[in-house]
Design a protein around this motif. Structure first.
Motif, PDB file in Angstrom:
ATOM      1  N   UNK A  90       2.402 -14.806  -7.950  1.00  0.00           N
ATOM      2  CA  UNK A  90       1.365 -15.121  -8.927  1.00  0.00           C
ATOM      3  C   UNK A  90       0.038 -14.639  -8.362  1.00  0.00           C
ATOM      4  N   UNK A  91      -0.674 -13.811  -9.146  1.00  0.00           N
ATOM      5  CA  UNK A  91      -1.939 -13.272  -8.649  1.00  0.00           C
ATOM      6  C   UNK A  91      -3.107 -14.201  -8.939  1.00  0.00           C
ATOM      7  N   UNK A  92      -4.293 -13.750  -8.598  1.00  0.00           N
ATOM      8  CA  UNK A  92      -5.499 -14.564  -8.712  1.00  0.00           C
ATOM      9  C   UNK A  92      -5.880 -14.892 -10.161  1.00  0.00           C
ATOM     10  N   UNK A  93      -5.308 -14.190 -11.115  1.00  0.00           N
ATOM     11  CA  UNK A  93      -5.598 -14.469 -12.525  1.00  0.00           C
ATOM     12  C   UNK A  93      -4.482 -15.276 -13.186  1.00  0.00           C
ATOM     13  N   UNK A  94      -3.425 -15.567 -12.427  1.00  0.00           N
ATOM     14  CA  UNK A  94      -2.297 -16.307 -12.977  1.00  0.00           C
ATOM     15  C   UNK A  94      -1.174 -15.432 -13.489  1.00  0.00           C
ATOM     16  N   UNK A  95      -1.343 -14.114 -13.447  1.00  0.00           N
ATOM     17  CA  UNK A  95      -0.268 -13.210 -13.867  1.00  0.00           C
ATOM     18  C   UNK A  95       0.864 -13.257 -12.847  1.00  0.00           C
ATOM     19  N   UNK A  96       2.086 -13.075 -13.334  1.00  0.00           N
ATOM     20  CA  UNK A  96       3.241 -13.088 -12.446  1.00  0.00           C
ATOM     21  C   UNK A  96       3.933 -11.732 -12.435  1.00  0.00           C
ATOM     22  N   UNK A  97       4.532 -11.438 -11.294  1.00  0.00           N
ATOM     23  CA  UNK A  97       5.263 -10.196 -11.092  1.00  0.00           C
ATOM     24  C   UNK A  97       6.611 -10.576 -10.500  1.00  0.00           C
ATOM     25  N   UNK A  98       7.672 -10.055 -11.085  1.00  0.00           N
ATOM     26  CA  UNK A  98       9.026 -10.466 -10.738  1.00  0.00           C
ATOM     27  C   UNK A  98       9.818  -9.238 -10.286  1.00  0.00           C
ATOM     28  N   UNK A  99      10.647  -9.433  -9.254  1.00  0.00           N
ATOM     29  CA  UNK A  99      11.439  -8.306  -8.747  1.00  0.00           C
ATOM     30  C   UNK A  99      12.710  -8.808  -8.082  1.00  0.00           C
ATOM     31  N   UNK A 100      13.646  -7.881  -7.921  1.00  0.00           N
ATOM     32  CA  UNK A 100      14.861  -8.136  -7.169  1.00  0.00           C
ATOM     33  C   UNK A 100      14.927  -7.188  -5.990  1.00  0.00           C
TER      34      UNK A 100
END
Length: 121
Positions: free
Chosen positions: A38-48
């Motif tokens: 979760x970044x500083x703006x609340x966006x999320x990034x998902x990976x495997x």
């Protein structure tokens, strides 16, 4: 803003969300690990986990790379779902590079239950 935690698990709703996203990535892609940041703006990034002949990346390093490639300048938290009991020093270093040494890294088992929280430091 103070985040409340679930008294049964001690996990905030925002942290539960990234654990759930990481678990979903692991299951959906049939890989050893799933991760979300979760970044500083609340966006999320998902990976495997990435396993190619020419490229091998853990799920957590892949998620951090996706955040950086999308313009994130900091991280609030990271989560990894794995059968391992902890995360590697290299994974923690990637989180630290973007989020700083105090960034929490939540380590959950394949069942999504939080096992331990470590810092990136």
């Amino acid at each position: 803003m103070t985040e409340s935690t679930d008294p049964g698990t001690g996990v905030s709703p925002e942290d539960r969300k990234i654990i759930t996203l990481a678990r979903s990535a692991r299951a959906r892609n049939g890989v050893p690990e799933g991760a979300a940041v979760r970044d500083e703006t609340g966006r999320t990034y998902v990976a495997g986990t990435v396993r190619l002949d020419s490229l091998r990346l853990s799920a957590l390093r892949t998620a951090v790379a996706m955040a950086v490639a999308s313009g994130a300048t900091s991280l609030e938290a990271a989560a990894v779902v794995t059968a391992e009991g902890t995360v590697s020093d290299e994974d923690r270093a990637a989180v630290r590079d973007l989020g700083g040494p105090a960034t929490p890294v939540l380590v959950a088992g394949p069942d999504g239950v939080l096992r331990v929280t470590v810092t990136a430091g």
